[in-house]
Design an enzyme around this catalytic site. Structure first.
Site, PDB file in Angstrom:
ATOM      1  N   ASP A   1       0.847  -1.191   0.000  1.00 31.32           N
ATOM      2  CA  ASP A   1       0.000   0.000   0.000  1.00 31.32           C
ATOM      3  C   ASP A   1       0.884   1.244   0.000  1.00 31.32           C
ATOM      4  O   ASP A   1       1.599   1.499   0.959  1.00 31.32           O
ATOM      5  CB  ASP A   1      -0.890  -0.042   1.256  1.00 31.32           C
TER       6      ASP A   1
ATOM      7  N   ASN B   1      -0.322   4.482  -0.596  1.00 31.56           N
ATOM      8  CA  ASN B   1      -0.986   5.751  -0.264  1.00 31.56           C
ATOM      9  C   ASN B   1      -1.832   5.697   1.008  1.00 31.56           C
ATOM     10  O   ASN B   1      -2.696   6.543   1.238  1.00 31.56           O
ATOM     11  CB  ASN B   1      -1.827   6.255  -1.450  1.00 31.56           C
TER      12      ASN B   1
ATOM     13  N   ASP C   1      -6.872 -15.475 -18.848  1.00 37.68           N
ATOM     14  CA  ASP C   1      -7.652 -16.124 -17.799  1.00 37.68           C
ATOM     15  C   ASP C   1      -8.641 -17.155 -18.361  1.00 37.68           C
ATOM     16  O   ASP C   1      -9.380 -16.847 -19.300  1.00 37.68           O
ATOM     17  CB  ASP C   1      -8.426 -15.020 -17.056  1.00 37.68           C
TER      18      ASP C   1
ATOM     19  N   ASP D   1      -4.229   3.665   2.409  1.00 41.91           N
ATOM     20  CA  ASP D   1      -5.658   3.371   2.617  1.00 41.91           C
ATOM     21  C   ASP D   1      -5.902   1.892   2.931  1.00 41.91           C
ATOM     22  O   ASP D   1      -7.040   1.435   2.937  1.00 41.91           O
ATOM     23  CB  ASP D   1      -6.489   3.805   1.395  1.00 41.91           C
TER      24      ASP D   1
ATOM     25  N   ASP E   1      -1.373  -1.097  -4.019  1.00 43.81           N
ATOM     26  CA  ASP E   1      -1.610  -0.276  -5.208  1.00 43.81           C
ATOM     27  C   ASP E   1      -0.342  -0.124  -6.043  1.00 43.81           C
ATOM     28  O   ASP E   1       0.731  -0.623  -5.676  1.00 43.81           O
ATOM     29  CB  ASP E   1      -2.143   1.108  -4.785  1.00 43.81           C
TER      30      ASP E   1
ATOM     31  N   GLU F   1      -4.182 -19.667 -19.223  1.00 38.58           N
ATOM     32  CA  GLU F   1      -4.609 -20.541 -18.121  1.00 38.58           C
ATOM     33  C   GLU F   1      -5.539 -21.603 -18.702  1.00 38.58           C
ATOM     34  O   GLU F   1      -6.550 -21.268 -19.324  1.00 38.58           O
ATOM     35  CB  GLU F   1      -5.333 -19.734 -17.045  1.00 38.58           C
TER      36      GLU F   1
ATOM     37  N   ASP G   1      -3.231  -9.294 -17.204  1.00 36.30           N
ATOM     38  CA  ASP G   1      -4.180 -10.396 -17.173  1.00 36.30           C
ATOM     39  C   ASP G   1      -5.310 -10.036 -18.132  1.00 36.30           C
ATOM     40  O   ASP G   1      -5.877  -8.951 -18.032  1.00 36.30           O
ATOM     41  CB  ASP G   1      -4.727 -10.553 -15.744  1.00 36.30           C
TER      42      ASP G   1
ATOM     43  N   HIS H   1      -2.185 -16.850  -7.101  1.00 37.16           N
ATOM     44  CA  HIS H   1      -3.259 -16.325  -6.259  1.00 37.16           C
ATOM     45  C   HIS H   1      -4.436 -17.290  -6.101  1.00 37.16           C
ATOM     46  O   HIS H   1      -5.396 -16.968  -5.416  1.00 37.16           O
ATOM     47  CB  HIS H   1      -3.760 -15.015  -6.859  1.00 37.16           C
ATOM     48  N   ASP H   2      -4.388 -18.446  -6.762  1.00 37.34           N
ATOM     49  CA  ASP H   2      -5.504 -19.389  -6.710  1.00 37.34           C
ATOM     50  C   ASP H   2      -5.251 -20.609  -5.831  1.00 37.34           C
ATOM     51  O   ASP H   2      -6.088 -21.509  -5.784  1.00 37.34           O
ATOM     52  CB  ASP H   2      -5.829 -19.893  -8.130  1.00 37.34           C
TER      53      ASP H   2
HETATM   54  C1  GLC Z   1      -9.023 -17.842 -13.049  1.00 34.59           C
HETATM   55  C2  GLC Z   1      -8.361 -16.900 -12.075  1.00 34.59           C
HETATM   56  C3  GLC Z   1      -9.156 -16.909 -10.813  1.00 34.59           C
HETATM   57  C4  GLC Z   1     -10.548 -16.430 -11.119  1.00 34.59           C
HETATM   58  C5  GLC Z   1     -11.197 -17.256 -12.230  1.00 34.59           C
HETATM   59  C6  GLC Z   1     -12.401 -16.574 -12.785  1.00 34.59           C
HETATM   60  O1  GLC Z   1      -8.974 -19.143 -12.616  1.00 34.59           O
HETATM   61  O2  GLC Z   1      -7.021 -17.222 -11.892  1.00 34.59           O
HETATM   62  O3  GLC Z   1      -8.566 -16.125  -9.810  1.00 34.59           O
HETATM   63  O4  GLC Z   1     -11.326 -16.494  -9.967  1.00 34.59           O
HETATM   64  O5  GLC Z   1     -10.322 -17.445 -13.312  1.00 34.59           O
HETATM   65  O6  GLC Z   1     -12.028 -15.434 -13.514  1.00 34.59           O
HETATM   66 CA    CA Z   2      -3.515   2.057  -1.334  1.00 35.69          CA
END
Ligand code: GLC
Ligand code: CA
Length: 554
Positions: A21, A23, A199, A25, A29, A253, A98, A325-326
Site C-alpha cells: 500500500d 498511499n 484467464d 488506505d 496499489d 490458463e 491479465d 493467487h488461486d
Molecule cells: C481464473 C483466475 C481466478 C478467477 C477465475 C475466474 O482461474 O485465476 O482467480 O477467480 O479465473 O475469472
Molecule cells: Ca492504497
C-alpha cells in the site's frame, strides 16, 4: 515475429491488492509497486505479470472486469500505470497484463446495456436463454455460486455465468465481441505492455445448443461442453493475428488440459499460445481442486511434472509454477512449515531447475505460509463461501469447514506481503483490507534480506545459476528413482553437459545413491540448500531434512 525470448524469462506475479500500500488506505496499489520495482528486479526477475488491475466491483477481486481500458482507482490510474511500465522497462523487466475475456463484470457497460432488453444492441454480447418450464435453460452449475444461470425479469431470460453471479460469460460467437477483445489487446500493446496471461481462456467457446452437463458434478457442471469448446482454436487464431503484430507473448490458463493439448495449442509457428498454465502438478494433495483435500503424494507430483517435461520437450514450452493467487502456499502443501526454510528452498529447486519459464508469486520468495482464520467474517473470497455452502448442505458444521478452508482455500495466498516486522508487516500504515498473517514478525522481507541463508537469498542464487547456464533453460529432462516416496531426482542434459537435481521430501535423513553413470565427486555443486555442501562417500550422500542439491558436469 520471433518472440522466443519468453523462454528466458523469470516471471513475478503481482496480486496488487496485497502487494504494498503506497498511499495509506490499507489496499495495495501501483504506488507501492513503484517503490518495490528494484526489489523485484533484485530477485533476478525480468518480467512482471499483473493480476487484473482494471476497475472492478471485486466480486472476484478484479477477475470481474468493469472497464478493460482503465485502472482501478484503488490501484491508481493510467498515468501511474504508465510510470510503472516505463520504470519496469528501464530496469530491463517486461510487463504482462491479465486478460479476462471469458466473462466481464455485471458492472461492465456492455452488460448494463445487455440486460436492458432483448432488443438492445449489446444483448447478444452475452449468453442469454429462455427458461424451460420455469426452470433454468439447462443443468449447468457455476464454478463459484450454485446454478450457472441468473434470471433477469426485464428480458424474461437467464444469463450464463460459469463463475460468480457477478461474472456473466461473454458470447464469443458474436463477431463484435471478438472485435472488442482485439481492441483490448491493441490498447495495452500499443501502450507498450509485453503480453498477456489469459484467464480461463480455454472456456471461451461453448457448445452449440448448450446441452446438459454430467449430472453428478457438484460444481462446474457442464464444463465438458465449454472447456476447449468447438470454436476455441478458431477464435484464438483470430486473436493471435493481433498478438503477432507485436513483439509479445501469451500464456493461457488452461484447466483440465494435458500435454497433448499443450502440443496442439502451443507448438509450431501457428501456435495460439506460447505456454499453458496447467494444473496436473498442483493436484498431488487433492482431487482436481484444492478443497477436495487428500494427503500429499510425492509420486503423483513427480508423475505429473515428468509427464509434461517429457512430452513437451522440443515441441512446446512449459510454464513452471507452484504458487499463484488461486492456491494455498506451497510450503504448507508440499513442504513442511516446521522446516520452512529447508523445504522452501527445496521446492524452489525442484520446480525451477526444470525446463520451462519460471513464474513466482509475491511472497513465495520469502517463504510465506498459510494463514489461520477463525470465523467466516474474516474470509473474503467467493470461492470460500461457495465451499462453505456446499459443505453445509451435506451437514458439515462451520467450525469444521473453517479448518478445511484454512488448509485449502486461496485466501492463504492473498494475505498482505510481509515486508518487515513493524505494524501491519510494513504493508500499510493503516489496518489492511485483509488480515496480515500473524507470523509476520518472523517471516518478512527485511529479516530474509539480513540472513544470507534465507529463502530470499536462495531464490536469487537459484535464478542466477539458471540464467547463466543454458542447460537449465534448454536441457532435456529425465527422471530417476520414479518409485521413491522420499526423493525426487532428475537430470538435465544439453550437448555433453549434464546436471543432476536431487531433492528430499522427508523430515528424516535419507540416503541417496547416484544413478548409474554419475560420479558425484567429479561434479561441481552449483546449488545447495544447507550451509555446508553434502559430502559424498562411495557415490552416496545422506540428505538432511528437505535438502536439495544440484550437481553440474560441464
Ligand atoms: C481464473 C483466475 C481466478 C478467477 C477465475 C475466474 O482461474 O485465476 O482467480 O477467480 O479465473 O475469472
Ligand atoms: Ca492504497
Amino acid at each position: 515475429m520471433d518472440n522466443s525470448w519468453f523462454k528466458e524469462l523469470v516471471v513475478y506475479q503481482i496480486w496488487c491488492r496485497s502487494f504494498k500500500d503506497g498511499n495509506g488506505d490499507g489496499i495495495g496499489d501501483l504506488y507501492g509497486v513503484l517503490e518495490e520495482l528494484e526489489y523485484i528486479k533484485s530477485l533476478g526477475v525480468n518480467c512482471i505479470w499483473f493480476s487484473p488491475l482494471y476497475p472492478s466491483p471485486n466480486c472476484d477481486y478484479g477477475y470481474d472486469v468493469a472497464d478493460y481500458k482503465d485502472i482501478h482507482p484503488d490501484f491508481g490510474n493510467l498515468d501511474v500505470f504508465k510510470e510503472v511500465l516505463d520504470k519496469a522497462h528501464s530496469l530491463g523487466m517486461k510487463v504482462i497484463m491479465d486478460l479476462v475475456v471469458n466473462h466481464t463484470s455485471t458492472e461492465c457497460e456492455w452488460f448494463k446495456e445487455s440486460k436492458k432488453s432483448v432488443d438492445n444492441p449489446y444483448h447478444d454480447y452475452y449468453i442469454w436463454r429462455k427458461g424451460k418450464n420455469g426452470n433454468p435453460p439447462n443443468n449447468w452449475l457455476s464454478n463459484f455460486e450454485g446454478c450457472a444461470w441468473e434470471y433477469v425479469p426485464e428480458c424474461d431470460e437467464y444469463y450464463l455465468h460459469t463463475f460468480a453471479i457477478g461474472q456473466p460469460d461473454l458470447n464469443m460467437d458474436n463477431p463484435k465481441v471478438r472485435e472488442e477483445v482485439k481492441s483490448i489487446l491493441r490498447f495495452w500493446l500499443d501502450m507498450g505492455v509485453d503480453g498477456f496471461r489469459e484467464d480461463v481462456i480455454t472456456y471461451i467457446s461453448k457448445k452449440e445448443g448448450l446441452p446438459n452437463g454430467f449430472p453428478l458434478m457438484p460444481i462446474a457442471r457442464g464444463m465438458e461442453h465449454y472447456n476447449k469448446g468447438p470454436h476455441f482454436m478458431e477464435y484464438m487464431q483470430e486473436f493471435r493475428e493481433v498478438i503477432n503484430e507485436y513483439d509479445c507473448f501469451v500464456v493461457g490458463e488452461s484447466p483440465m488440459t494435458g500435454p497433448a493439448d499443450a502440443i496442439r495449442f502451443a507448438s509450431g509457428d501457428d501456435r495460439i499460445l506460447d505456454m499453458l498454465i496447467s494444473f496436473d502438478h498442483m493436484s498431488a494433495d487433492c482431487l482436481f481442486i484444492d478443497m477436495v483435500h487428500l494427503p500429499f503424494s510425492l509420486k503423483r507430483m513427480k508423475k505429473a511434472f515428468s509427464k509434461w517435461q517429457k512430452y513437451l520437450y522440443g515441441k512446446a514450452w512449459n510454464a513452471l509454477y507452484i504458487e499463484n493467487h488461486d492456491h494455498p502456499r506451497i510450503i504448507s502443501r508440499y513442504g513442511n512449515e516446521k522446516y520452512r526454510t529447508e523445504s522452501g528452498k527445496m521446492l524452489a529447486t525442484m520446480c525451477f531447475m526444470q525446463s520451462g519459464t519460471p513464474f513466482i508469486y509475491q511472497g513465495q520468495e520469502i517463504g510465506m505460509v498459510n494463514t489461520k482464520l477463525h470465523s467466516y467474517s474474516e474470509f473474503k473470497d467467493v470461492m470460500t463461501f461457495n465451499g462453505r455452502r456446499l459443505l453445509r448442505k451435506i451437514g458439515v458444521p462451520d467450525f469444521l469447514s473453517i479448518k478445511l478452508m484454512n488448509r485449502t482455500s486461496r485466501e492463504n495466498s492473498r494475505t498482505p506481503v510481509q515486508w518487515n516486522s513493524s505494524n501491519y508487516a510494513g504493508f500499510s500504515t493503516v489496518e489492511p483490507w485483509f488480515g496480515v498473517n500473524k507470523n509476520y514478525k518472523k517471516i518478512n522481507v527485511a529479516a530474509e534480506e539480513k540472513d544470507k541463508n534465507s529463502i530470499l537469498n536462495y531464490y536469487r542464487k537459484l535464478f542466477k545459476v539458471r540464467q547463466s547456464n543454458d542447460i537449465f533453460i534448454y536441457g532435456e529432462y529425465k527422471e530417476f528413482y520414479k518409485q521413491s516416496k522420499k526423493i525426487y531426482c532428475y537430470e538435465r542434459r544439453l550437448g555433453d553437459k549434464r546436471a543432476l537435481i536431487v531433492c528430499s521430501f522427508v523430515s528424516r535423513p535419507v540416503e541417496f545413491k547416484a544413478p548409474l553413470g554419475y560420479k558425484l565427486k567429479r561434479s561441481k555443486i552449483v546449488l545447495h540448500t544447507y550451509k555446508d555442501k553434502p559430502k559424498a562417500k562411495k557415490n552416496t550422500i545422506t540428505l538432511r531434512p528437505y535438502e536439495a542439491v544440484v550437481y553440474l558436469y560441464d
